[in-house]
Design a protein around this motif. Sequence first.
Motif, PDB file in Angstrom:
ATOM      1  N   GLY A 112       0.790  -1.227   0.000  1.00  0.00           N
ATOM      2  CA  GLY A 112       0.000   0.000   0.000  1.00  0.00           C
ATOM      3  C   GLY A 112       0.818   1.271   0.000  1.00  0.00           C
TER       4      GLY A 112
ATOM      5  N   ILE B 131       1.825   3.724  -3.026  1.00  0.00           N
ATOM      6  CA  ILE B 131       1.035   4.871  -3.483  1.00  0.00           C
ATOM      7  C   ILE B 131       1.450   6.051  -2.609  1.00  0.00           C
ATOM      8  CG2 ILE B 131      -1.270   5.821  -3.804  1.00  0.00           C
ATOM      9  CD1 ILE B 131      -2.253   2.916  -4.025  1.00  0.00           C
TER      10      ILE B 131
ATOM     11  N   GLU C   9      -0.777   8.048  -0.300  1.00  0.00           N
ATOM     12  CA  GLU C   9      -1.445   7.304   0.770  1.00  0.00           C
ATOM     13  C   GLU C   9      -0.489   6.844   1.875  1.00  0.00           C
ATOM     14  OE1 GLU C   9      -4.585   7.142   0.996  1.00  0.00           O
ATOM     15  OE2 GLU C   9      -5.242   7.621  -1.033  1.00  0.00           O
TER      16      GLU C   9
ATOM     17  N   ASP D 176      -2.563  -5.556  -5.847  1.00  0.00           N
ATOM     18  CA  ASP D 176      -2.862  -4.163  -6.174  1.00  0.00           C
ATOM     19  C   ASP D 176      -2.716  -3.307  -4.909  1.00  0.00           C
ATOM     20  OD1 ASP D 176      -4.199  -2.085  -8.018  1.00  0.00           O
ATOM     21  OD2 ASP D 176      -5.428  -2.036  -6.194  1.00  0.00           O
TER      22      ASP D 176
ATOM     23  N   HIS E 241      -3.986  -0.445  -4.060  1.00  0.00           N
ATOM     24  CA  HIS E 241      -5.250   0.107  -3.557  1.00  0.00           C
ATOM     25  C   HIS E 241      -6.040  -0.957  -2.793  1.00  0.00           C
ATOM     26  CE1 HIS E 241      -4.272   2.980  -6.796  1.00  0.00           C
ATOM     27  NE2 HIS E 241      -4.743   3.850  -5.931  1.00  0.00           N
ATOM     28  N   ARG E 242      -6.033  -2.162  -3.297  1.00  0.00           N
ATOM     29  CA  ARG E 242      -6.717  -3.258  -2.591  1.00  0.00           C
ATOM     30  C   ARG E 242      -5.985  -3.605  -1.303  1.00  0.00           C
ATOM     31  NH1 ARG E 242     -11.198  -5.088  -4.629  1.00  0.00           N
ATOM     32  NH2 ARG E 242     -11.091  -7.331  -4.447  1.00  0.00           N
TER      33      ARG E 242
ATOM     34  N   ASP F  46      -7.269  -1.329   1.239  1.00  0.00           N
ATOM     35  CA  ASP F  46      -8.582  -1.801   1.704  1.00  0.00           C
ATOM     36  C   ASP F  46      -8.417  -2.922   2.724  1.00  0.00           C
ATOM     37  OD1 ASP F  46      -9.823  -0.027  -0.025  1.00  0.00           O
ATOM     38  OD2 ASP F  46     -10.241  -1.553  -1.554  1.00  0.00           O
TER      39      ASP F  46
END
Length: 111
Positions: free
Chosen positions: A22, A25, A28, A87, A89-90, A93
């Motif tokens: 994560g 990114i 983030e 991924d 972004h996942r 999550d």
Amino acid sequence: MTDASGLVERIVAAIGRLVARGETIEDEWTYVHDLETVWVARLRAVAAAQAAASDSGGRNPLESATVTAELEAALDRLVSEADLVTDPHRAIDWLSTLPQATLVALGETAW
């Protein structure tokens, strides 16, 4: 038989792997590390509280070998699923999903 602390540390390690995905990114980065800090602290606090309850004779969801085997299998499955996430972004999550599912499995509230 694994205790709550051992189970939680497996989840913490999986959280670390999700963080690594994560944090790629850039925008983030802070959010990812905030999630890690908060959820790891909560999971470790729950493990410590369950150990204390067990030591004092209180009801601990991990006191039965059958339940422990079921919990270990469930949490191993959660870790396996989290490790499939590629991924970023996942992965972010899953930084909320994995700890919440773990808390429910340990008999705690997810929030």
